[in-house]
Scaffold this motif. Structure first.
Motif, short mmCIF file in Angstrom:
data_model
loop_
_atom_site.label_atom_id
_atom_site.label_comp_id
_atom_site.label_asym_id
_atom_site.label_seq_id
_atom_site.Cartn_x
_atom_site.Cartn_y
_atom_site.Cartn_z
N LEU A 185 1.03 -1.17 -0.07
CA LEU A 185 -0.06 0.03 0.04
C LEU A 185 0.93 1.43 -0.03
CD1 LEU A 185 -2.48 -1.13 2.73
CD2 LEU A 185 -2.89 -1.27 0.10
N GLY A 186 2.01 1.05 -0.47
CA GLY A 186 2.91 2.22 -0.60
C GLY A 186 3.28 2.79 0.64
N PHE A 187 3.46 1.98 1.63
CA PHE A 187 3.93 2.26 2.92
C PHE A 187 3.23 3.32 3.53
CE2 PHE A 187 7.74 0.55 0.80
CZ PHE A 187 8.11 -0.40 1.56
N ALA A 188 2.18 3.77 3.01
CA ALA A 188 1.40 4.73 3.74
C ALA A 188 0.40 4.39 4.92
CB ALA A 188 0.45 5.55 2.74
N VAL A 189 0.23 3.12 4.85
CA VAL A 189 -0.33 2.36 5.91
C VAL A 189 0.54 1.50 6.52
CG1 VAL A 189 -2.47 0.67 6.41
CG2 VAL A 189 -2.46 2.36 4.72
N PRO A 190 0.38 1.54 8.10
CA PRO A 190 1.32 0.57 8.81
C PRO A 190 0.88 -0.65 8.62
CG PRO A 190 0.32 2.43 10.28
CD PRO A 190 -0.36 2.47 8.90
N LEU A 191 2.12 -1.45 8.81
CA LEU A 191 1.89 -3.07 8.43
C LEU A 191 1.41 -3.64 9.63
CD1 LEU A 191 2.89 -5.08 6.17
CD2 LEU A 191 5.01 -5.22 7.48
N ASP A 203 14.90 12.35 -0.57
CA ASP A 203 15.29 12.17 -1.72
C ASP A 203 16.52 11.24 -1.61
OD1 ASP A 203 13.25 13.46 -3.30
OD2 ASP A 203 14.38 15.26 -3.38
N GLY A 204 17.29 11.25 -0.52
CA GLY A 204 18.22 10.28 -0.33
C GLY A 204 17.78 8.62 -0.35
N LEU A 205 16.52 8.59 0.26
CA LEU A 205 15.75 7.26 -0.14
C LEU A 205 15.25 6.90 -1.41
CD1 LEU A 205 14.60 4.74 1.15
CD2 LEU A 205 12.85 6.17 1.88
N ASN A 206 14.64 8.18 -2.10
CA ASN A 206 14.20 8.00 -3.28
C ASN A 206 15.17 7.47 -4.33
OD1 ASN A 206 11.41 8.33 -2.29
ND2 ASN A 206 11.62 10.68 -2.47
N SER A 207 16.30 8.14 -4.03
CA SER A 207 17.24 7.84 -5.48
C SER A 207 17.91 6.41 -5.13
CB SER A 207 18.69 9.05 -4.92
OG SER A 207 19.26 8.68 -3.89
N VAL A 208 17.93 5.93 -3.97
CA VAL A 208 18.29 4.38 -3.93
C VAL A 208 17.33 3.64 -4.78
CG1 VAL A 208 18.50 2.49 -2.45
CG2 VAL A 208 19.17 4.62 -1.73
N VAL A 209 15.94 3.82 -4.63
CA VAL A 209 14.88 3.29 -5.63
C VAL A 209 15.05 3.37 -7.06
CG1 VAL A 209 12.51 2.74 -5.85
CG2 VAL A 209 13.43 3.47 -3.62
N HIS A 210 15.40 4.40 -7.42
CA HIS A 210 15.72 4.84 -8.77
C HIS A 210 16.97 4.28 -9.47
CE1 HIS A 210 12.05 7.04 -8.85
NE2 HIS A 210 12.39 8.02 -8.00
N LEU A 247 13.12 -5.77 -3.45
CA LEU A 247 12.78 -5.94 -2.06
C LEU A 247 11.65 -5.14 -1.64
CD1 LEU A 247 16.46 -5.65 -0.74
CD2 LEU A 247 15.11 -7.71 -0.95
N LEU A 248 10.81 -4.83 -2.70
CA LEU A 248 9.57 -3.78 -2.46
C LEU A 248 10.00 -2.45 -1.97
CD1 LEU A 248 7.56 -6.83 -0.56
CD2 LEU A 248 8.02 -6.35 -3.04
N ALA A 249 11.20 -1.76 -2.10
CA ALA A 249 11.14 -0.45 -1.84
C ALA A 249 10.40 0.52 -2.86
CB ALA A 249 12.71 -0.16 -1.79
N ARG A 250 10.09 1.57 -2.53
CA ARG A 250 9.16 2.21 -3.16
C ARG A 250 9.72 3.73 -3.37
NH1 ARG A 250 8.68 -1.99 -5.04
NH2 ARG A 250 6.87 -3.28 -5.36
N ASP A 251 9.47 4.46 -4.14
CA ASP A 251 9.53 5.94 -4.21
C ASP A 251 8.29 6.63 -3.81
OD1 ASP A 251 9.63 8.92 -4.65
OD2 ASP A 251 10.66 8.70 -6.60
N VAL A 252 7.91 7.13 -2.70
CA VAL A 252 6.92 7.47 -1.89
C VAL A 252 6.95 8.98 -1.89
CG1 VAL A 252 6.34 5.44 -0.58
CG2 VAL A 252 7.88 7.38 0.38
N GLY A 253 7.68 9.70 -2.81
CA GLY A 253 7.65 11.07 -2.64
C GLY A 253 8.23 11.83 -1.55
N ALA A 293 10.60 -0.11 8.13
CA ALA A 293 10.35 -1.54 7.85
C ALA A 293 11.56 -2.24 7.60
CB ALA A 293 9.39 -1.23 6.41
N PHE A 294 12.48 -1.51 6.67
CA PHE A 294 13.95 -2.21 6.54
C PHE A 294 14.87 -2.17 7.70
CE2 PHE A 294 12.02 -1.10 2.35
CZ PHE A 294 12.31 -2.19 1.65
N PHE A 295 14.71 -0.66 8.59
CA PHE A 295 15.54 -0.81 9.80
C PHE A 295 15.26 -2.04 10.57
CE2 PHE A 295 15.88 3.82 9.02
CZ PHE A 295 17.01 3.56 8.20
#
Length: 700
Positions: A81-87, A440-447, A455-461, A473-475
């Motif tokens: 769900l794009g990480f917007a909702v807690p797991l 954007d440091g996180l988003n650049s990893v995805v791109h 590994l299901l990482a996403r650019d969530v803006g 989630a990843f930590f």
């Protein structure tokens, strides 16, 4: 400044300065005949130490990370769900080719530092203790400067040996104490990431000794900062060998001083400021030709091997790069050691006026940093629900053959090892301190790394809660992630113009004989580290404008003249450390009100990298007052970042005998003198270095 050094800096500083600016011998030493040549030498032995005067340690070192000992609530997000909702414990990891339900993992006991675990949510306390240290720095230094002269020919050399007894007094972090956490650290150079800190060694990927005239290790360094053959003929001097080219003359600032990088391993920029960069300017093998081509104009040309600036190793007292990173320096692997810097300068003296112009083609010695593949094939720990679920997902869905997520994670910039980042709050705080973009440091990893999306990482803006949920989630799954960066170097052309004027007024007045100089440089295409650490480095122009006014003024017939200096520097796009101003001013994120830095604003919707649009502005004030007979000398130097940071260094020099010198100076650093966010000024990088420094020297 050159006159000041020879007259007032003391015999030690004079010998260093003389070699960098003309090979003149300092006072003292001895002379004789050797192999038909005039042989002379001088040298010194010196003990150097610096003692912390407050309870802080480097905020970027493992013992100083602000998240240490702070309970932080983590709420991983649902990647579907794009990480917007807690797991939720009833959710599943869903990819294009399969599903792994979390409910099939079962309940696992909390791992180190984790408490209040409810489903996949938990509270984590970073397990490294917060620890300060009394002793920041201590060295035993030996230098010898022998010279052989045969008429027009001279062989000038300088041998330097430095020893740090690192088993005395330090509070060193040791990665071996955490080898029980997912197998310990696997990536990186052995001397930096598999034991206590490497105090003085300089290694790069693939080469333990990348500098030809230097050998170094954990607690020693031996090098030849000067080793060149000099030929003088009339108005022309030629030098061939290992040497420095000192075109600059400003404290703290390096506008036209473009030839060499700097070596920061020993005391960063916190040595006696009034000695300029004489002790940290890095030498390089090459050729230098200077010639007086007319009565008023001289020309200076150099060509040297490119040698980068040497930055402090991680977890040492003065490093400025966060220790959650592993640095992969590509100086040798990238073939940069085969590159050449070269430049030319014309300078003319016309009565009270002087003019100069220079052009340099060089590789920027600071280099650039970006995310790089870790290459560490190690699965996520199975000691937590998310880690076990991700490993099953990689085995069953991505087909890693029972290796868990190790092969996939190795293709990303991360390594699941101790000493990494463990929460979203820690990520945001560290990024702001390092002048980086946490979003954007996180988003650049995805791109930049397709394996991250596997590994299901996403650019969530710029959805702060979604970014925090994705990070957590990843930590949580990794029990801490270490980031891997590589360091590359790029060519640039630097063009400079300068002019000076010596005033004339009533003799003896404060306005008479003021030496004023203006220096400007223009670099059309400088390559910078991008604030998101993306593979596409940031390229833009850089402009520097510096002004200096200096004067000797006698205020008393009993005391020698007082030396006074004022300097100002403006830089368009970067700070003194070479970091883009775009990365300045970030605030911290916290969903639950955790405040890791009491001086940095914290909210659920922080400002990220508002930057400084008007350029960086710095002011320097300095003065030296010798006492009668030059037995005592008072001094001070101040570096002011107009955004709210101050480095103030008062000092006292005592010469009880002609060959003995005692220097004491205090480094006071304040990163929040005014303004409401220390991330807006340079001093935040060294804000913990309030210290008393002492140097005891004997010259022979």
């Amino acid at each position: 400044m050159k006159i000041y050094k020879m007259q007032y800096c003391g015999l030690v500083a004079a010998s260093i300065s003389a070699l960098s600016s003309g090979g003149v011998q300092a006072a003292g030493g001895s002379s004789s005949k050797f192999l038909g040549a005039d042989f002379s030498y001088n040298g010194f032995i010196r003990l150097e130490a610096a003692f912390s005067t407050d309870d802080r340690v480097q905020a970027v070192n493992q013992f100083g990370i602000r998240a240490n000992g702070v309970p932080i609530r983590r709420e991983p997000g649902n990647p579907v769900l794009g990480f917007a909702v807690p797991l939720q414990p009833t959710d599943a990891l869903i990819g294009p080719a399969g599903i792994v339900p979390l409910s099939g993992i079962g309940v696992l006991p909390p791992t180190r530092g984790v408490s209040q675990q409810v489903g996949v949510n938990d509270t984590v306390t970073r397990y490294v203790p917060l620890k300060n240290q009394l002793l920041n720095y201590h060295l035993l230094r030996f230098e010898l400067t022998p010279t052989l002269s045969w008429g027009d020919w001279s062989l000038i050399s300088r041998l330097r040996a430095v020893y740090d007894p690192d088993d005395l007094g330090y509070s060193d972090f040791d990665y071996r104490n955490y080898d029980d956490i997912n197998g310990g650290v696997e990536g990186g150079l052995p001397r930096q990431f598999h034991t206590t800190p490497d105090k003085l060694g300089y290694q790069v990927e693939g080469n333990k000794n990348p500098i030809f005239f230097e050998r170094s290790g954990r607690n020693y360094m031996v090098d030849l900062p000067a080793f060149f053959l000099q030929w003088n003929s009339g108005n022309t001097t030629v030098r061939v060998g290992n040497q420095t080219v000192a075109w600059g003359q400003l404290l703290f600032f390096r506008i036209m001083d473009t030839a060499n990088g700097i070596d920061l391993r020993r005391h960063l920029i916190l040595n006696r400021a009034l000695e300029e960069y004489a002790d940290v300017r890095a030498s390089a093998p090459g050729i230098r030709i200077t010639s007086q081509i007319t009565d008023t104009v001289n020309v200076d040309f150099f060509a040297q091997q490119f040698i980068p600036s040497v930055i402090n190793n991680l977890n040492t007292s003065y490093n400025v790069i966060a220790s959650q990173f592993t640095i992969r320096d590509r100086y040798d692997q990238g073939g940069y050691n085969k590159n050449v810097n070269y430049g030319i300068r014309f300078k003319g003296e016309f009565g009270n006026f002087n003019l100069q112009a220079m052009a340099t083609h060089r590789y920027n010695p600071l280099g650039t940093f970006r995310w790089t593949q870790s290459g560490v094939n190690k699965p996520l720990p199975n000691s937590n629900i998310l880690g076990a679920a991700f490993n099953q997902y990689c085995n069953l869905v991505l087909g890693t053959g029972g290796q868990g997520c190790g092969p996939i994670l190795a293709q990303t910039p991360f390594e699941a090892s101790p000493g990494g980042v463990m929460s979203a709050e820690e990520w945001f705080n560290s990024a702001g301190n390092q002048k980086l973009d946490a979003l954007d440091g996180l988003n650049s990893v995805v791109h930049d790394f397709p394996a991250a999306e596997l590994l299901l990482a996403r650019d969530v803006g710029h959805n702060y809660d979604a970014v925090a949920n994705e990070l957590n989630a990843f930590f949580s799954a990794s029990e801490g992630l270490r980031g891997h960066l590589d360091r590359h170097y790029f060519a640039e052309n630097v063009f400079g113009l300068g002019g000076g004027f010596v005033t004339e007024a009533e003799p003896g007045s404060i306005f008479d004989q003021v030496i004023m100089n203006l220096e400007t440089t223009y670099t059309p295409k400088r390559v910078f580290t991008a604030v998101d650490l993306s593979k596409e480095f940031d390229k833009r122009e850089e402009i520097q404008v510096g002004f200096v006014a200096e004067k000797y003024q006698r205020f008393s017939t009993e005391f020698p003249a007082t030396y006074m200096v004022f300097q100002y520097l403006w830089q368009k796009n970067s700070d003194l450390a070479g970091l883009l101003l775009d990365g300045y001013g970030s605030e911290n994120y916290s969903r639950h009100g955790v405040k890791l830095d009491p001086h940095v604003p914290t909210s659920t919707t922080p400002k990220i990298n508002p930057g400084i649009s008007a350029g960086a502005n710095y002011v320097v004030l300095g003065a030296i007052q010798p006492f009668p007979n030059y037995i005592y000398e008072l001094s001070f130097a101040t570096l002011i970042d107009v955004q709210g940071g101050i480095l103030f260094q008062p000092g006292l020099q005592w010469k009880p005998r002609g060959n003995l010198t005692v220097n004491m100076f205090y480094n006071f650093v304040h990163d929040n003198a005014w303004g409401n966010n220390p991330n807006k000024n340079l001093m935040h990088l060294i804000s913990q270095t309030n210290e008393l420094a002492i140097r005891l020297g004997y010259q022979f």
